[in-house]
Write a protein that holds these residues in place. Sequence first.
Motif, PDB file in Angstrom:
ATOM      1  N   UNK A 160       0.813  -1.227   0.000  1.00 38.34           N
ATOM      2  CA  UNK A 160       0.000   0.000   0.000  1.00 38.34           C
ATOM      3  C   UNK A 160       0.842   1.270   0.000  1.00 38.34           C
ATOM      4  N   UNK A 161       2.133   1.146   0.139  1.00 38.31           N
ATOM      5  CA  UNK A 161       3.009   2.323   0.071  1.00 38.31           C
ATOM      6  C   UNK A 161       4.389   1.823  -0.297  1.00 38.31           C
ATOM      7  N   UNK A 162       5.091   2.599  -1.044  1.00 37.03           N
ATOM      8  CA  UNK A 162       6.403   2.128  -1.531  1.00 37.03           C
ATOM      9  C   UNK A 162       7.524   2.557  -0.590  1.00 37.03           C
ATOM     10  N   UNK A 163       7.418   2.188   0.669  1.00 35.02           N
ATOM     11  CA  UNK A 163       8.460   2.597   1.606  1.00 35.02           C
ATOM     12  C   UNK A 163       9.527   1.519   1.808  1.00 35.02           C
ATOM     13  N   UNK A 164       9.217   0.304   1.444  1.00 32.42           N
ATOM     14  CA  UNK A 164      10.225  -0.765   1.506  1.00 32.42           C
ATOM     15  C   UNK A 164      10.862  -0.856   0.118  1.00 32.42           C
ATOM     16  N   UNK A 165      12.187  -0.810   0.040  1.00 27.83           N
ATOM     17  CA  UNK A 165      12.824  -0.858  -1.280  1.00 27.83           C
ATOM     18  C   UNK A 165      12.339  -2.081  -2.075  1.00 27.83           C
ATOM     19  N   UNK A 166      11.874  -1.836  -3.298  1.00 22.87           N
ATOM     20  CA  UNK A 166      11.283  -2.941  -4.059  1.00 22.87           C
ATOM     21  C   UNK A 166      12.307  -4.024  -4.370  1.00 22.87           C
ATOM     22  N   UNK A 167      13.576  -3.622  -4.567  1.00 24.81           N
ATOM     23  CA  UNK A 167      14.610  -4.616  -4.843  1.00 24.81           C
ATOM     24  C   UNK A 167      14.735  -5.611  -3.696  1.00 24.81           C
ATOM     25  N   UNK A 168      14.668  -5.088  -2.481  1.00 28.38           N
ATOM     26  CA  UNK A 168      14.823  -5.960  -1.307  1.00 28.38           C
ATOM     27  C   UNK A 168      13.591  -6.851  -1.145  1.00 28.38           C
ATOM     28  N   UNK A 169      12.403  -6.238  -1.209  1.00 27.77           N
ATOM     29  CA  UNK A 169      11.218  -7.068  -0.953  1.00 27.77           C
ATOM     30  C   UNK A 169      11.008  -8.100  -2.061  1.00 27.77           C
ATOM     31  N   UNK A 170      11.356  -7.745  -3.293  1.00 26.05           N
ATOM     32  CA  UNK A 170      11.233  -8.725  -4.384  1.00 26.05           C
ATOM     33  C   UNK A 170      12.227  -9.870  -4.211  1.00 26.05           C
TER      34      UNK A 170
ATOM     35  N   UNK B 287      10.779 -12.854  15.946  1.00 26.16           N
ATOM     36  CA  UNK B 287      11.917 -12.230  15.260  1.00 26.16           C
ATOM     37  C   UNK B 287      11.380 -11.345  14.141  1.00 26.16           C
ATOM     38  N   UNK B 288      11.812 -10.101  14.137  1.00 31.04           N
ATOM     39  CA  UNK B 288      11.355  -9.177  13.093  1.00 31.04           C
ATOM     40  C   UNK B 288      12.557  -8.707  12.292  1.00 31.04           C
ATOM     41  N   UNK B 289      12.509  -8.972  11.012  1.00 35.02           N
ATOM     42  CA  UNK B 289      13.612  -8.580  10.135  1.00 35.02           C
ATOM     43  C   UNK B 289      13.157  -7.393   9.301  1.00 35.02           C
ATOM     44  N   UNK B 290      14.069  -6.458   9.132  1.00 35.10           N
ATOM     45  CA  UNK B 290      13.700  -5.149   8.590  1.00 35.10           C
ATOM     46  C   UNK B 290      14.122  -4.994   7.130  1.00 35.10           C
ATOM     47  N   UNK B 291      13.164  -5.068   6.223  1.00 32.91           N
ATOM     48  CA  UNK B 291      13.495  -4.954   4.797  1.00 32.91           C
ATOM     49  C   UNK B 291      13.796  -3.514   4.385  1.00 32.91           C
ATOM     50  N   UNK B 292      13.602  -2.560   5.299  1.00 33.72           N
ATOM     51  CA  UNK B 292      13.953  -1.172   4.984  1.00 33.72           C
ATOM     52  C   UNK B 292      15.421  -0.893   5.279  1.00 33.72           C
ATOM     53  N   UNK B 293      16.042  -1.718   6.098  1.00 29.35           N
ATOM     54  CA  UNK B 293      17.431  -1.405   6.445  1.00 29.35           C
ATOM     55  C   UNK B 293      18.396  -2.576   6.251  1.00 29.35           C
ATOM     56  N   UNK B 294      17.886  -3.790   6.201  1.00 28.72           N
ATOM     57  CA  UNK B 294      18.778  -4.936   6.026  1.00 28.72           C
ATOM     58  C   UNK B 294      18.804  -5.364   4.555  1.00 28.72           C
ATOM     59  N   UNK B 295      19.811  -6.144   4.213  1.00 32.98           N
ATOM     60  CA  UNK B 295      19.887  -6.620   2.829  1.00 32.98           C
ATOM     61  C   UNK B 295      18.986  -7.845   2.673  1.00 32.98           C
ATOM     62  N   UNK B 296      18.600  -8.090   1.418  1.00 29.47           N
ATOM     63  CA  UNK B 296      17.759  -9.256   1.138  1.00 29.47           C
ATOM     64  C   UNK B 296      18.470 -10.535   1.556  1.00 29.47           C
TER      65      UNK B 296
END
Lengths: 290, 123
Positions: free
Chosen positions: B14-24, B89-98
Amino acid sequence: MITHTARPLKVVLYEGNGALPLPPEARLKVMTALLDKGYAVSRVTPTSVTATPSDDHTLLLLGTFPQRQAPALEDVTGRIQIETRDITDLDPETVVALVDKTRGDKPMNEPGKWKPWFPVIDYSRCTNCMQCLSFCLFDVYGVSEENKIQVQNNDNCKTNCPACSRVCPEVAIMFPKYQAGPINGDDVSAADHGREKMKVDISSLLGGDIYSALKDRSAAAKSRFSKERSPDKALDERKKCLTKLVSDGFIPMDVLASLPSPDEILRKAEVAKARAAAALAAQPGAQPAS
Amino acid sequence: MPEAPVLLYCRCAYAQVVPSGVKNAVLAQLCESGTSFETVSDLCEMAAHRDPRLQQLAQCGRLRIAACYPRAVTGLFHQAGAPLPEGTEILNMRSQTAEDITQQMLRPADAPLPAPAVAAAEA
């Protein structure tokens, strides 16, 4: 339209016993297309199972089945309607269309039509000071039966406005869809905390609380009305004040445009202040008002 | 042998705040693995209308979540009346690498968390 109904359909990408594994590329494309359309999807493989029970009334199992024959399944409890579809060789768009068709006319939120924008309270930081309740003019905040601050009306929150987060002295209010930290939920540094304590926010721009400022301007405007009978001048004043807030990037223009009239602001601020005071007074250990 | 955690992936659609490269990339690697997992379109959207599925996720035992800032995710579940169990455990796709995220998501149930992720999980 924002729906507040439970999601109407649970989609399962089924690769367990009795089904064939999807080609890896197709699996990813189908999963991505469904998620981007707003569906929640479980993937089930033979080696591990998902532990989440289904609350949905309809469970849709998608899979590639031998002879392209999706089996007929029934929930023994009779609570859940299970639909199965074979998706062998279907492209992602066709799969999404098939899922949409199964959902029928049941409403569901979809990405792109609405942004989930509302404050989230970090209770590990919140001191229940009620500043957010006093500050917000849109009744987003309320008080629980235990006199604890809580977000009660998400839908009233103005999209892209994180103003309450800026005035929180403990940096306890987050907007997860915000770009920058700590408002987005990033760790709070000592510097962030210090900054919030210093109230580098709307207050410093106007020499006081924004609503007090607007109230003062309202009073001044009233006085001018009596002397000059010039509502245009008062409106100009207010506009200047608001334009500065916008140009400094503290509040989106459309939020300011939707602010109530100065009189309404005054009334709402008094009501919110009284609610906050009552909640604070009701807290255990509160000193009785002198 | 500890109970295997339920893996949950948030698409933040619903918002593009997580880098698409990482989430994909994270989704691609989850899909390539042989494991079962849960995905949601957007945890914020679900929390906004207190989707009952959040409660079910919070009650399903051990959880590993690939989403965004742990403070935000914890707050979202709490606000939706579904506080996350201890040890989530919560992993952060906004700051960690895929790569980091998928390594941690797909590691065996009894393997310890690498140091930075421990900090995230405890936030």
